[in-house]
Design a protein around this motif. Sequence first.
Motif, PDB file in Angstrom:
ATOM      1  N   MET A  79      -6.009   8.169   7.871  1.00  0.00           N
ATOM      2  CA  MET A  79      -4.794   7.881   7.120  1.00  0.00           C
ATOM      3  C   MET A  79      -3.950   6.775   7.759  1.00  0.00           C
ATOM      4  O   MET A  79      -3.466   5.883   7.040  1.00  0.00           O
ATOM      5  CB  MET A  79      -3.958   9.143   6.935  1.00  0.00           C
ATOM      6  N   PRO A  80      -3.710   6.758   9.092  1.00  0.00           N
ATOM      7  CA  PRO A  80      -2.937   5.640   9.652  1.00  0.00           C
ATOM      8  C   PRO A  80      -3.576   4.284   9.387  1.00  0.00           C
ATOM      9  O   PRO A  80      -2.861   3.299   9.122  1.00  0.00           O
ATOM     10  CB  PRO A  80      -2.896   5.961  11.153  1.00  0.00           C
ATOM     11  N   ALA A  81      -4.905   4.197   9.434  1.00  0.00           N
ATOM     12  CA  ALA A  81      -5.583   2.930   9.151  1.00  0.00           C
ATOM     13  C   ALA A  81      -5.393   2.546   7.690  1.00  0.00           C
ATOM     14  O   ALA A  81      -5.179   1.365   7.367  1.00  0.00           O
ATOM     15  CB  ALA A  81      -7.072   3.037   9.477  1.00  0.00           C
ATOM     16  N   PHE A  82      -5.457   3.538   6.807  1.00  0.00           N
ATOM     17  CA  PHE A  82      -5.210   3.259   5.392  1.00  0.00           C
ATOM     18  C   PHE A  82      -3.786   2.753   5.190  1.00  0.00           C
ATOM     19  O   PHE A  82      -3.552   1.772   4.483  1.00  0.00           O
ATOM     20  CB  PHE A  82      -5.441   4.528   4.562  1.00  0.00           C
ATOM     21  N   ILE A  83      -2.812   3.410   5.814  1.00  0.00           N
ATOM     22  CA  ILE A  83      -1.413   3.003   5.683  1.00  0.00           C
ATOM     23  C   ILE A  83      -1.220   1.579   6.184  1.00  0.00           C
ATOM     24  O   ILE A  83      -0.480   0.784   5.593  1.00  0.00           O
ATOM     25  CB  ILE A  83      -0.497   3.991   6.428  1.00  0.00           C
ATOM     26  N   ALA A  84      -1.903   1.244   7.271  1.00  0.00           N
ATOM     27  CA  ALA A  84      -1.798  -0.103   7.831  1.00  0.00           C
ATOM     28  C   ALA A  84      -2.328  -1.160   6.867  1.00  0.00           C
ATOM     29  O   ALA A  84      -1.983  -2.340   6.976  1.00  0.00           O
ATOM     30  CB  ALA A  84      -2.547  -0.181   9.159  1.00  0.00           C
ATOM     31  N   GLY A  85      -3.130  -0.728   5.901  1.00  0.00           N
ATOM     32  CA  GLY A  85      -3.659  -1.668   4.914  1.00  0.00           C
ATOM     33  C   GLY A  85      -2.630  -2.152   3.921  1.00  0.00           C
ATOM     34  O   GLY A  85      -2.905  -3.079   3.143  1.00  0.00           O
ATOM     35  N   GLY A  86      -1.455  -1.539   3.927  1.00  0.00           N
ATOM     36  CA  GLY A  86      -0.337  -2.023   3.130  1.00  0.00           C
ATOM     37  C   GLY A  86      -0.549  -1.929   1.630  1.00  0.00           C
ATOM     38  O   GLY A  86      -1.232  -1.038   1.118  1.00  0.00           O
ATOM     39  N   ALA A  87       0.056  -2.875   0.919  1.00  0.00           N
ATOM     40  CA  ALA A  87       0.061  -2.848  -0.546  1.00  0.00           C
ATOM     41  C   ALA A  87      -1.347  -2.916  -1.132  1.00  0.00           C
ATOM     42  O   ALA A  87      -1.631  -2.290  -2.159  1.00  0.00           O
ATOM     43  CB  ALA A  87       0.908  -4.003  -1.085  1.00  0.00           C
ATOM     44  N   ALA A  88      -2.236  -3.646  -0.494  1.00  0.00           N
ATOM     45  CA  ALA A  88      -3.602  -3.772  -1.011  1.00  0.00           C
ATOM     46  C   ALA A  88      -4.317  -2.425  -0.975  1.00  0.00           C
ATOM     47  O   ALA A  88      -5.018  -2.053  -1.933  1.00  0.00           O
ATOM     48  CB  ALA A  88      -4.375  -4.802  -0.201  1.00  0.00           C
TER      49      ALA A  88
END
Length: 294
Positions: free
Chosen positions: A40-49
């Motif tokens: 989840m943190p890696a997904f969140i770091a992906g931002g708007a995309a």
Amino acid sequence: MRLVTYRYPSKLGTHLGALREDGAVLDLAAADPALAGGNMPAFIAGGAAALQHARSAVESAPVAEGAVLCAPIPRPPKNVFCVGKNYREHAQEFAGSGFDASAKEVVPEAPVVFTKPATAIIPTGETIPVHLDPTNSTDYEGELAVVIGHGGRGIRAADAMKHVFGYTIVNDVTARTLQHRHRQWVLGKGIDGFCPMGPAILTADEVPDPSVLRVITHVNGETRQDAPVAELIFDIPALIAAISAGITLEPGDVIATGTPVGVGIGFNPPKFLKAGDVVRVEVPGIGVLENPVG
């Protein structure tokens, strides 16, 4: 959109999902392989995309049959940031309880921030291990938690909401006697399993004004806490500004904003948790965080 981390009982690894209104978990990676990985943190770091990938995937994602919810962020980049005495009436009940050995003032002049380690995090449905508190003084604290999206240091209060990815629920379980004995809060609040979190992260676009949310806690069906987030002494922008002043916040960091009046030590005699109890913390819109005590 309500995002979750889940697992399958007979398989290794975690997965990203979306929680439907009927409680079903949708397998996002099955609809879009770009969402595979379960971090989840890696997904969140992906931002708007990344968020756009998830929104599109929800439309065709199948139900993840047999999915078991994990905490939405089982291991944040740092300890969970927590804020003490951040509702005025709770600050007063804490001061009057005899368990506050941390400060002389009843209502703090600045945010009182402490942390809970990742080993304290458990998901909804998992048992709160009250037996790890040798003092038999375990208490509950239902709280709204903020999940950081875009990170940074020195974030201004005026810009803080741009850094919020979404919101979840935390139960800041506390061994009150240990909290008082050590004159700080980490040892009394950081016990393994003393940070239930979940069930999901409600993305910030669903909550233009988080002050309208309510924190409601039941113990064995009895309503103990019910207060609007609008009653926070230090609001979410103020907390983000205070913490980020010298600490870099990262995607996936979690800030539990404080608990309202109605905790166990506010009663005479105190109503501490015991084996067999069930604690249910609800924030309408996010969902229900419910844990048995054992």
